[in-house]
Write a protein that holds these residues in place. Sequence first.
Motif, PDB file in Angstrom:
ATOM      1  N   ASN A   1      30.966  51.924  40.050  1.00 50.47           N
ATOM      2  CA  ASN A   1      32.730  51.382  40.462  1.00 50.47           C
ATOM      3  C   ASN A   1      32.582  50.242  39.176  1.00 50.47           C
ATOM      4  OD1 ASN A   1      31.094  51.029  42.404  1.00 50.47           O
ATOM      5  ND2 ASN A   1      32.772  49.363  43.303  1.00 50.47           N
ATOM      6  N   VAL A   2      33.914  49.933  38.830  1.00 52.64           N
ATOM      7  CA  VAL A   2      34.180  48.379  38.099  1.00 52.64           C
ATOM      8  C   VAL A   2      34.988  47.620  38.846  1.00 52.64           C
ATOM      9  CG1 VAL A   2      34.808  47.370  36.027  1.00 52.64           C
ATOM     10  CG2 VAL A   2      33.434  49.458  36.155  1.00 52.64           C
ATOM     11  N   LEU A   3      34.527  46.147  39.991  1.00 51.70           N
ATOM     12  CA  LEU A   3      35.233  45.290  40.519  1.00 51.70           C
ATOM     13  C   LEU A   3      35.032  44.134  39.400  1.00 51.70           C
ATOM     14  CD1 LEU A   3      36.581  44.042  42.333  1.00 51.70           C
ATOM     15  CD2 LEU A   3      34.492  43.888  43.624  1.00 51.70           C
ATOM     16  N   VAL A   4      35.944  43.375  38.716  1.00 52.26           N
ATOM     17  CA  VAL A   4      36.023  42.586  38.427  1.00 52.26           C
ATOM     18  C   VAL A   4      37.157  40.899  38.423  1.00 52.26           C
ATOM     19  CG1 VAL A   4      36.724  43.416  36.360  1.00 52.26           C
ATOM     20  CG2 VAL A   4      35.147  41.528  35.656  1.00 52.26           C
ATOM     21  N   TYR A   5      36.645  39.842  38.101  1.00 50.81           N
ATOM     22  CA  TYR A   5      36.818  38.796  38.186  1.00 50.81           C
ATOM     23  C   TYR A   5      36.303  37.845  36.613  1.00 50.81           C
ATOM     24  CZ  TYR A   5      34.958  36.845  41.982  1.00 50.81           C
ATOM     25  OH  TYR A   5      34.050  35.737  42.882  1.00 50.81           O
ATOM     26  N   GLY A   6      38.202  37.166  36.811  1.00 46.72           N
ATOM     27  CA  GLY A   6      37.475  35.777  36.007  1.00 46.72           C
ATOM     28  C   GLY A   6      38.865  36.101  34.567  1.00 46.72           C
ATOM     29  N   PRO A   7      38.638  34.440  33.540  1.00 45.43           N
ATOM     30  CA  PRO A   7      37.467  34.002  34.024  1.00 45.43           C
ATOM     31  C   PRO A   7      37.728  32.880  34.232  1.00 45.43           C
ATOM     32  CG  PRO A   7      38.942  33.602  31.552  1.00 45.43           C
ATOM     33  CD  PRO A   7      39.609  34.453  32.601  1.00 45.43           C
ATOM     34  N   ILE A   8      36.694  31.988  34.948  1.00 44.81           N
ATOM     35  CA  ILE A   8      36.554  30.981  36.015  1.00 44.81           C
ATOM     36  C   ILE A   8      35.996  29.562  34.886  1.00 44.81           C
ATOM     37  CG2 ILE A   8      36.392  29.931  37.863  1.00 44.81           C
ATOM     38  CD1 ILE A   8      35.976  32.970  38.652  1.00 44.81           C
ATOM     39  N   LEU A   9      37.052  28.333  34.887  1.00 51.36           N
ATOM     40  CA  LEU A   9      36.201  27.411  34.391  1.00 51.36           C
ATOM     41  C   LEU A   9      35.200  26.701  35.356  1.00 51.36           C
ATOM     42  CD1 LEU A   9      39.542  25.795  32.371  1.00 51.36           C
ATOM     43  CD2 LEU A   9      37.455  26.475  31.560  1.00 51.36           C
ATOM     44  N   LYS A  10      34.327  26.643  34.970  1.00 49.01           N
ATOM     45  CA  LYS A  10      32.707  26.054  35.699  1.00 49.01           C
ATOM     46  C   LYS A  10      32.820  24.649  34.703  1.00 49.01           C
ATOM     47  CE  LYS A  10      28.487  26.908  37.491  1.00 49.01           C
ATOM     48  NZ  LYS A  10      26.617  27.960  37.481  1.00 49.01           N
ATOM     49  N   ILE A  11      33.921  23.841  36.295  1.00 49.99           N
ATOM     50  CA  ILE A  11      33.159  22.283  35.362  1.00 49.99           C
ATOM     51  C   ILE A  11      32.156  21.574  36.618  1.00 49.99           C
ATOM     52  CG2 ILE A  11      34.345  19.969  34.889  1.00 49.99           C
ATOM     53  CD1 ILE A  11      35.407  22.223  33.114  1.00 49.99           C
TER      54      ILE A  11
ATOM     55  N   PHE B   1      39.998  37.758  26.428  1.00 53.89           N
ATOM     56  CA  PHE B   1      38.521  38.888  26.112  1.00 53.89           C
ATOM     57  C   PHE B   1      38.843  39.974  26.569  1.00 53.89           C
ATOM     58  CE2 PHE B   1      38.224  37.511  30.608  1.00 53.89           C
ATOM     59  CZ  PHE B   1      37.412  38.553  30.964  1.00 53.89           C
ATOM     60  N   ASN B   2      37.438  40.777  25.978  1.00 53.68           N
ATOM     61  CA  ASN B   2      37.573  42.465  26.416  1.00 53.68           C
ATOM     62  C   ASN B   2      36.983  43.140  27.061  1.00 53.68           C
ATOM     63  OD1 ASN B   2      40.187  42.895  24.586  1.00 53.68           O
ATOM     64  ND2 ASN B   2      38.788  42.991  23.150  1.00 53.68           N
ATOM     65  N   LEU B   3      36.624  43.752  27.641  1.00 50.25           N
ATOM     66  CA  LEU B   3      35.501  44.017  28.326  1.00 50.25           C
ATOM     67  C   LEU B   3      35.209  46.002  28.336  1.00 50.25           C
ATOM     68  CD1 LEU B   3      35.101  42.302  31.694  1.00 50.25           C
ATOM     69  CD2 LEU B   3      33.319  42.442  29.712  1.00 50.25           C
ATOM     70  N   ASN B   4      34.586  46.899  28.047  1.00 47.64           N
ATOM     71  CA  ASN B   4      34.426  48.036  27.624  1.00 47.64           C
ATOM     72  C   ASN B   4      33.155  48.064  28.953  1.00 47.64           C
ATOM     73  OD1 ASN B   4      36.501  47.567  25.823  1.00 47.64           O
ATOM     74  ND2 ASN B   4      34.477  47.748  24.298  1.00 47.64           N
ATOM     75  N   TYR B   5      33.844  49.289  29.730  1.00 43.50           N
ATOM     76  CA  TYR B   5      32.591  49.810  30.587  1.00 43.50           C
ATOM     77  C   TYR B   5      32.396  51.343  30.441  1.00 43.50           C
ATOM     78  CZ  TYR B   5      33.157  45.646  33.684  1.00 43.50           C
ATOM     79  OH  TYR B   5      33.171  43.912  33.483  1.00 43.50           O
ATOM     80  N   ASN B   6      31.267  52.132  31.316  1.00 42.96           N
ATOM     81  CA  ASN B   6      31.179  53.250  31.351  1.00 42.96           C
ATOM     82  C   ASN B   6      31.393  52.919  32.814  1.00 42.96           C
ATOM     83  OD1 ASN B   6      31.501  54.396  28.847  1.00 42.96           O
ATOM     84  ND2 ASN B   6      29.233  54.736  28.953  1.00 42.96           N
ATOM     85  N   GLY B   7      31.805  53.944  33.304  1.00 42.39           N
ATOM     86  CA  GLY B   7      32.556  53.643  34.980  1.00 42.39           C
ATOM     87  C   GLY B   7      32.955  54.896  35.565  1.00 42.39           C
ATOM     88  N   SER B   8      32.665  54.668  37.301  1.00 39.80           N
ATOM     89  CA  SER B   8      32.763  56.015  38.253  1.00 39.80           C
ATOM     90  C   SER B   8      33.701  55.236  39.313  1.00 39.80           C
ATOM     91  CB  SER B   8      31.631  56.417  38.196  1.00 39.80           C
ATOM     92  OG  SER B   8      30.729  55.899  39.350  1.00 39.80           O
ATOM     93  N   LYS B   9      34.155  56.169  40.419  1.00 41.71           N
ATOM     94  CA  LYS B   9      34.528  56.119  41.033  1.00 41.71           C
ATOM     95  C   LYS B   9      35.968  54.911  41.018  1.00 41.71           C
ATOM     96  CE  LYS B   9      30.187  56.076  43.748  1.00 41.71           C
ATOM     97  NZ  LYS B   9      29.386  54.923  44.697  1.00 41.71           N
ATOM     98  N   ASP B  10      36.206  53.517  40.716  1.00 42.46           N
ATOM     99  CA  ASP B  10      36.942  52.848  40.865  1.00 42.46           C
ATOM    100  C   ASP B  10      37.440  51.877  40.155  1.00 42.46           C
ATOM    101  OD1 ASP B  10      36.202  51.019  42.651  1.00 42.46           O
ATOM    102  OD2 ASP B  10      35.979  52.512  43.848  1.00 42.46           O
ATOM    103  N   ILE B  11      38.103  51.528  39.811  1.00 44.04           N
ATOM    104  CA  ILE B  11      38.560  50.415  38.839  1.00 44.04           C
ATOM    105  C   ILE B  11      39.480  49.195  39.654  1.00 44.04           C
ATOM    106  CG2 ILE B  11      39.138  48.869  36.808  1.00 44.04           C
ATOM    107  CD1 ILE B  11      39.164  51.822  35.379  1.00 44.04           C
TER     108      ILE B  11
END
Length: 458
Positions: free
Chosen positions: A66-76, A228-238
């Motif tokens: 499954n895919v869980l994603v968050y970003g982008p985040i500036l790290k200062i 930005f782009n993210l390309n996934y092979n995944g299953s279950k949920d996004i």
Amino acid sequence: MENSKKPQTSKLWHWLKTSITARLLMVGFLVVVLLIPLSYINSLITERSIRQKDVVNEINDKWGQNVLVYGPILKIPYKTYTETKTYNEKTETYFKETQTHINYAYIFPETLHLDSNVTSKTLNRGNFESAVYTTQMTFNGEFSPIQLQQKNIKHEDIVWDKATIIIKTSNLKGIKSEVNLTLNNQTYSFSTNFNNDNQRYSERLDELESVYINENHLPKNSNKQFRFNLNYNGSKDIQIIPIGKTTTMTMTSNWPDPSFVGNFLPNSDTKKITKKGFKADWQVLHINRAFSQQYLNKIPNLNQFSFGTKFMVMVDEYQKSERSAKYGFLVIGLTFLVFFLIQTLSKITIHPFQYLMIGLALVMFYTLLVSISEHGTFLKAYLIAGISVVLLISWYSKSILGALKFPLFIGLSLTALYTFIYVIIQLESYALLVGSVGLFVILASVMFVSRKIDWDNN
């Protein structure tokens, strides 16, 4: 000895044939006995269901989870200072020593938009299959000017030339292209951050971190756009976490049965679901979720605020078979009751062995259902198993009851009963209502027919 046993056996058989109480006890005993093979069938269904889950997990593990994603985040990075006093015995004085430490501020974007195009398909292994997908996710938005003064961080203490961007994500194995982010028309590459001290705060999420950002491209005094782009092979949920002050997401897919999960639902006005797929839009404002746009030192676990779509079959064949088997006691009991009423009203003798054969035929329905459903749809398996058992019991009852009207009545009764159970299995919201009404009608019918029985003949 043989002469002494024969009268006792004849007396017992005569009691079973003539006493209504004896027949009721015999039928009840056989129903209890048949619960034993029913329990084994339930165990078989559970075992096959567990095997299916193991195969599905194995397929998903190789294809992508499954895919869980968050970003982008500036790290200062920024400097902090600690002051220590050390006593000098020779001079009998204290001298101060200042130590510099590097900490990090994490800045979430002002706006965040995601376009996710999901293509689903099924992968098979033997009799089992799993729903998987390929998704192309395009993120864009902008960062507002960095303002750390309210966190008591001075401008001169910020290490601007060591700033990076991070992306939190699961399913690193499923990423199918290089991750590059465009900030202020400049492209930056990412690599996996294996030295992440904050990993424990993000549970299963991994971290991608960019190379150092050009100081001139950072949002010091004006907004800076990113993509930005993210390309996934995944299953279950996004699912994503709405870290933008305003977060929007659009998801399109060929999956016909989506389940929208998480902390936020899509907009009902624009949501469209058809047999060819679905399209859904979300909008989440910062006032809709309980976390800040800036954090110092570490990012807390924000997984509870995720939302998205589930791409799993909600009720599979084994779940339907298990639900059907739960009604096995009802099917056997009602079928035996029909035979008991026919035997009592028509004075036809039915041997306990014949009851047992009928009960085993009813039990065989569930083994046929499970085995056939592994090679086709549940409806097809249910029809084949149901028709086979109804015809078998009707044919067998013809040899027991003689007259054609009784086997026809039994066949129609079993057909109605199996149809009733199939309808209950398919229903979700109205299953309890339909089941209760159906059982009430059955009880009323039994009460109506049994009123003619002379219960004093026991």
